[in-house]
Write an enzyme that holds these catalytic residues in place. Structure first.
Site, short mmCIF file in Angstrom:
data_model
loop_
_atom_site.label_atom_id
_atom_site.label_comp_id
_atom_site.label_asym_id
_atom_site.label_seq_id
_atom_site.Cartn_x
_atom_site.Cartn_y
_atom_site.Cartn_z
N ARG A 94 4.20 26.15 2.22
CA ARG A 94 5.55 27.01 2.61
C ARG A 94 5.29 28.35 2.64
O ARG A 94 6.17 29.21 2.83
CB ARG A 94 6.81 26.74 1.95
CG ARG A 94 7.64 25.69 2.47
CD ARG A 94 8.85 25.31 1.63
NE ARG A 94 10.03 24.80 1.88
CZ ARG A 94 10.48 23.50 1.88
NH1 ARG A 94 9.54 22.55 1.94
NH2 ARG A 94 11.79 23.18 2.80
N ARG A 113 25.07 16.44 6.48
CA ARG A 113 24.60 15.46 5.54
C ARG A 113 25.52 15.61 4.39
O ARG A 113 25.62 14.51 3.73
CB ARG A 113 23.10 15.91 5.22
CG ARG A 113 22.49 15.03 3.99
CD ARG A 113 21.17 15.16 4.08
NE ARG A 113 20.51 16.49 3.68
CZ ARG A 113 19.25 16.85 3.76
NH1 ARG A 113 18.34 15.84 3.94
NH2 ARG A 113 18.85 17.99 3.39
N ARG A 140 23.62 16.91 -2.31
CA ARG A 140 22.47 17.75 -2.86
C ARG A 140 23.00 19.27 -2.99
O ARG A 140 23.57 20.05 -2.17
CB ARG A 140 21.33 17.98 -1.66
CG ARG A 140 20.07 17.04 -1.90
CD ARG A 140 18.90 17.24 -0.86
NE ARG A 140 18.48 18.41 -0.50
CZ ARG A 140 17.30 18.52 0.37
NH1 ARG A 140 16.80 17.52 0.92
NH2 ARG A 140 17.05 19.83 0.68
N ARG A 200 18.06 29.71 2.43
CA ARG A 200 16.99 28.74 2.64
C ARG A 200 16.17 29.18 4.09
O ARG A 200 15.07 29.19 4.22
CB ARG A 200 17.39 27.33 2.79
CG ARG A 200 17.56 26.74 1.38
CD ARG A 200 18.30 25.40 1.42
NE ARG A 200 17.69 24.17 1.85
CZ ARG A 200 18.33 23.17 2.24
NH1 ARG A 200 19.63 23.12 2.12
NH2 ARG A 200 18.00 22.25 2.61
P1 B4P Z 1 15.57 16.31 6.84
O1 B4P Z 1 14.48 15.40 7.27
O2 B4P Z 1 15.92 15.83 5.38
O3 B4P Z 1 15.00 17.70 6.76
P2 B4P Z 1 13.88 18.41 5.83
O4 B4P Z 1 13.52 19.26 7.05
O5 B4P Z 1 12.93 17.31 5.30
O6 B4P Z 1 14.56 19.36 4.96
P3 B4P Z 1 14.46 20.57 3.87
O7 B4P Z 1 13.45 21.43 4.39
O8 B4P Z 1 15.78 21.06 3.61
O9 B4P Z 1 14.10 19.89 2.40
P4 B4P Z 1 12.95 19.87 1.38
O10 B4P Z 1 13.09 18.83 0.50
O11 B4P Z 1 11.53 20.18 2.00
O12 B4P Z 1 16.73 16.33 7.74
C1 B4P Z 1 18.21 16.96 7.48
C2 B4P Z 1 19.20 16.20 7.99
O13 B4P Z 1 18.92 16.20 9.41
C3 B4P Z 1 19.58 15.00 7.58
O14 B4P Z 1 20.71 14.55 7.32
C4 B4P Z 1 18.71 14.20 8.71
O15 B4P Z 1 19.35 12.84 8.90
C5 B4P Z 1 19.05 14.95 9.99
N1 B4P Z 1 18.20 14.82 10.91
C6 B4P Z 1 16.88 14.62 10.79
N2 B4P Z 1 16.44 14.64 12.11
C7 B4P Z 1 17.53 14.58 12.91
C8 B4P Z 1 17.60 14.47 14.48
N3 B4P Z 1 16.48 14.49 15.19
N4 B4P Z 1 18.71 14.65 15.11
C9 B4P Z 1 20.00 14.71 14.35
N5 B4P Z 1 19.99 14.70 12.96
C10 B4P Z 1 18.74 14.63 12.21
O16 B4P Z 1 13.05 21.22 0.46
C11 B4P Z 1 14.08 21.49 -0.57
C12 B4P Z 1 13.91 22.61 -1.26
O17 B4P Z 1 12.86 22.42 -2.11
C13 B4P Z 1 13.48 24.01 -0.65
O18 B4P Z 1 14.51 24.75 -0.37
C14 B4P Z 1 12.97 24.73 -1.75
O19 B4P Z 1 13.52 25.29 -2.66
C15 B4P Z 1 12.17 23.40 -2.46
N6 B4P Z 1 10.71 23.51 -2.03
C16 B4P Z 1 10.36 22.12 -1.26
N7 B4P Z 1 9.19 22.55 -0.93
C17 B4P Z 1 8.67 23.65 -1.25
C18 B4P Z 1 7.22 24.42 -1.33
N8 B4P Z 1 6.44 23.89 -0.85
N9 B4P Z 1 7.13 25.58 -1.87
C19 B4P Z 1 8.38 26.09 -2.68
N10 B4P Z 1 9.49 25.44 -2.66
C20 B4P Z 1 9.77 24.16 -2.12
#
Ligand code: B4P
Length: 194
Positions: A88, A127, A139, A150
């Protein structure tokens, strides 16, 4: 095949990574999941991680890179790795490049899921509402205030990776706005093109 799923919060990285695990037996490395596990540990590090995540900011590179390094040492990744939400920052991208070289592995594709801000807000707020209605835990970062932070973190710290991987010839940008199946199909096409 080793791939990175890149995109803003709520773009569907975790959703699509799970599909790839089921369909292709790949290993999902989600830093979001690793950090959510770390925050429940009750350690000083876990408490610090919880505060940062709840605000919607990025956790420090040294913590995140350490978690990825530990996990790579445990998994053999025979079906290939999906880096979900990692890297990231540019520092994380450099670290991943070095880790892959040390392991004798290549990065095959970086798949960018493009989704506009209005749709992201709709998905994340949706969600949170669904979880609350089902009596499941919501969450702590799935609210409009954290999401705004974010998104800012994404545009400031993560979006430079789009140019970084484009310059290396690894970037495949796809429309993340369709249904989950449509997006999965676009990812499959992007992977087949490698
Ligand atoms: P998700 O699939 O959960 O989305 P994501 O991109 O994985 O989410 P995010 O970036 O927030 O999460 P992460 O855990 O990495 O989908 C979200 C929603 O959309 C769900 O309800 C899903 O059902 C829906 N959806 C998906 N596809 C869809 C479609 N095609 N149509 C309709 N609905 C759809 O990060 C969380 C936190 O962790 C960050 O903010 C940060 O604080 C930390 N973090 C994680 N990785 C890090 C890193 N490398 N460096 C620093 N901090 C980090």
């Amino acid at each position: 095949m080793n791939i990175i799923l890149l995109g803003p919060p709520g773009a569907g990285k975790g959703t699509q990574a799970q599909k790839l695990v089921e369909e292709r037996n790949m290993v999902q490395l989600s830093t979001g999941d690793m950090l959510r596990a770390a925050r429940t540990s009750g350690t000083d590090m876990g408490n610090k991680v919880a505060e940062v995540m709840d605000r919607g900011e990025l956790v420090t590179d040294d913590i995140v890179i350490g978690l990825i390094r530990e996990q790579l040492a445990k998994d053999d990744g025979a079906g290939g790795y999906i880096f979900d939400g990692f890297p990231r920052t540019l520092a994380q991208a450099d670290a991943l490049g070095r880790l892959l070289i040390d392991m004798g592995e290549n990065l095959d594709a970086v798949i960018e899921l493009q989704v506009d801000d209005d749709a992201l807000v709709g998905r994340i707020v949706g969600r949170a509402k669904e979880a609350a209605a089902a009596g499941q835990p919501v969450r702590a970062d799935d609210n409009e205030e954290s999401l705004r932070i974010r998104l800012m973190a994404y545009y400031k710290q993560t979006s430079p990776l789009v140019g970084y991987y484009y310059a290396k010839g690894d970037l495949r940008s796809i429309n993340g706005l369709g249904s989950m199946e449509e997006v999965a199909e676009s990812i499959a096409k992007a992977m087949a093109g490698k």
